[in-house]
Write a protein that holds these residues in place. Sequence first.
Motif, short mmCIF file in Angstrom:
data_model
loop_
_atom_site.label_atom_id
_atom_site.label_comp_id
_atom_site.label_asym_id
_atom_site.label_seq_id
_atom_site.Cartn_x
_atom_site.Cartn_y
_atom_site.Cartn_z
N ARG A 313 -32.63 -6.65 34.24
CA ARG A 313 -32.74 -7.06 35.64
C ARG A 313 -31.37 -7.15 36.28
O ARG A 313 -30.35 -7.41 35.62
N SER A 314 -31.34 -6.91 37.58
CA SER A 314 -30.10 -7.06 38.32
C SER A 314 -29.82 -8.54 38.52
O SER A 314 -30.73 -9.32 38.78
N PRO A 315 -28.55 -8.96 38.38
CA PRO A 315 -28.21 -10.38 38.56
C PRO A 315 -28.57 -10.92 39.95
O PRO A 315 -28.76 -12.12 40.11
N GLY A 316 -28.67 -10.03 40.92
CA GLY A 316 -28.96 -10.48 42.28
C GLY A 316 -30.43 -10.54 42.63
O GLY A 316 -30.79 -10.79 43.80
N ASN A 317 -31.31 -10.34 41.65
CA ASN A 317 -32.74 -10.36 41.94
C ASN A 317 -33.21 -11.73 42.44
O ASN A 317 -32.74 -12.77 41.96
N ALA A 318 -34.14 -11.68 43.37
CA ALA A 318 -34.69 -12.94 43.91
C ALA A 318 -35.61 -13.61 42.91
O ALA A 318 -35.66 -14.85 42.82
N SER A 320 -37.13 -14.25 38.87
CA SER A 320 -36.57 -14.40 37.53
C SER A 320 -37.25 -13.46 36.53
O SER A 320 -36.97 -13.52 35.33
N ASP A 393 -35.90 -6.70 44.44
CA ASP A 393 -35.56 -6.74 43.01
C ASP A 393 -35.29 -5.33 42.50
O ASP A 393 -35.90 -4.35 42.95
#
Length: 523
Positions: A313-318, A320, A393
């Motif tokens: 996952r990208s660290p900036g995803n809204a 979890s 995401d």
Amino acid sequence: MSVRISTAQFYNTNSSNYTNNFAKLEKTRQEANDNIRVRTAADDPVAAARLLQLEQQQNMLEQYSGNITSVRNSLGSAESTLKSIGSILQRVNELAISSGNASFTDSDRKANADELGALEEQLFSLMNSKDENGKYLFSGSKGDTPPYARNTDGTYTYQGDQTQLKLQVGDALSLAANETGYAAFEQALNTSRSQTSLTAPAVDDGRVSLSNGQVSGSAVYNDRFRSGEPYSIEFTSSTEFKITDASGTDVTLEATQGGKFDPSGTNTEISFRGVDLRLNISFQAGDSANPDAAIAGHTFSLTSKPDEITGTRSPGNASSSQVSGATITDPVAYKAAFPEGAVLKFTSATDYELYASPVSADSRPVASGTLVGNSATAMGVQIDLTGPAAAGDSYAIKVDTHQNQNILDTVSKLRTALKTPIDSDPVAKQNFKASLDSAIGNIASATNQVSSSISDIGGRGQALDIQAETNEALSNENTLTQKSLRESDGVEVMLRLQMQTNMLQASLQAYAKVAGLSLVNYI
């Protein structure tokens, strides 16, 4: 009819002649003083145009010289770092080989694992080295991004690109000033690309052990092995086995000794279509009465390791939500077009698009769809999430074809194998031997890849030396040509100076006579 010339006309004409001759003399005096013939285009238009071309060439040659220095410095840093990495790999190989010593205990292997841990950290640091400008040596064009990152599971990911930064060093030659981590570390062939599994008997009785195998001939493996898998290896007696391919064709004759082996041999090697397997026969109590019956019927499947698909996952995803797994649901669609690197982007909580990496502003999706539960399916692959996603995401999807394995992952896997206790576990010992075979093969492959990069740098260095000599010769010739066009012939200048001096004196005498004329002279 007579033409009358006034005294003023005589005066003006002689004055003009004197001024012109004086100007020419002064110019010649200056030329005799500094030996420069062409100062402006008016002096010699053709020579001035040629001089302009030569000056432009000389400026370009100076730029090439600066570029050669830059390339040489950059390649020198990369070569020095790669040689240090090669030295560490040599020690890693020594530890791997010594760990296969039959007298080694779990504690001995753990000691080797501890040293490997320190070497792994050194490798990680060297592979993330920077140059004198603070840019990462092996990141390609992404000089501000560390080429390698350590993942939470202990594996390593290459974050650079494959871009070679080229500089012009000659009129017809550009050379890469960098060596990418992709070329130096990611292209090491993985020798552990095959796997075996016992298919009969249903419960392993420990009599026959067959390793996963090591790819010893990559070309043969790709051309012959892959086209006939999966294979079935059936032991027909205590001295023979039979191999059949996916179509049921008997291909045993392509194996070592045509399918025959010595059951008393320890770790007997079987070579088949570019894959080397280690066979171990362990007879049990009572087997000596009929050894053929004890071994016959043991059957293994032999295939290439299936592709593994993982997601991050990208660290900036809204949300979890993370990728919990990925499954190939349609092998045909997957093999036809699924990219080895991809990005899964959500345009809403349920709608998604799949892009091939790297993603740029003008990238277009290669597939799209809507979540079913928490699963996204694209191009024959089902990607499962741990929970609901959110608009915006994104997830990096990576396909491991097992074709290559970077150096850090090889060392990390070996370290893990050495730390695993095996002294009282025959199955663990067999697994360890397979891991050790894999490590030794992949260390050799990684060493070869690093050596190849060093050789490539050396080749570019030789090309730089040759081009530098060529540029210097051109520069010297350019300088001589400019000198011949711009500078004067000393003898010719002195003769001209004498002639113009005489002409000036004559003009001065004529001017003096005209200036002294008046009507009084005739009365």
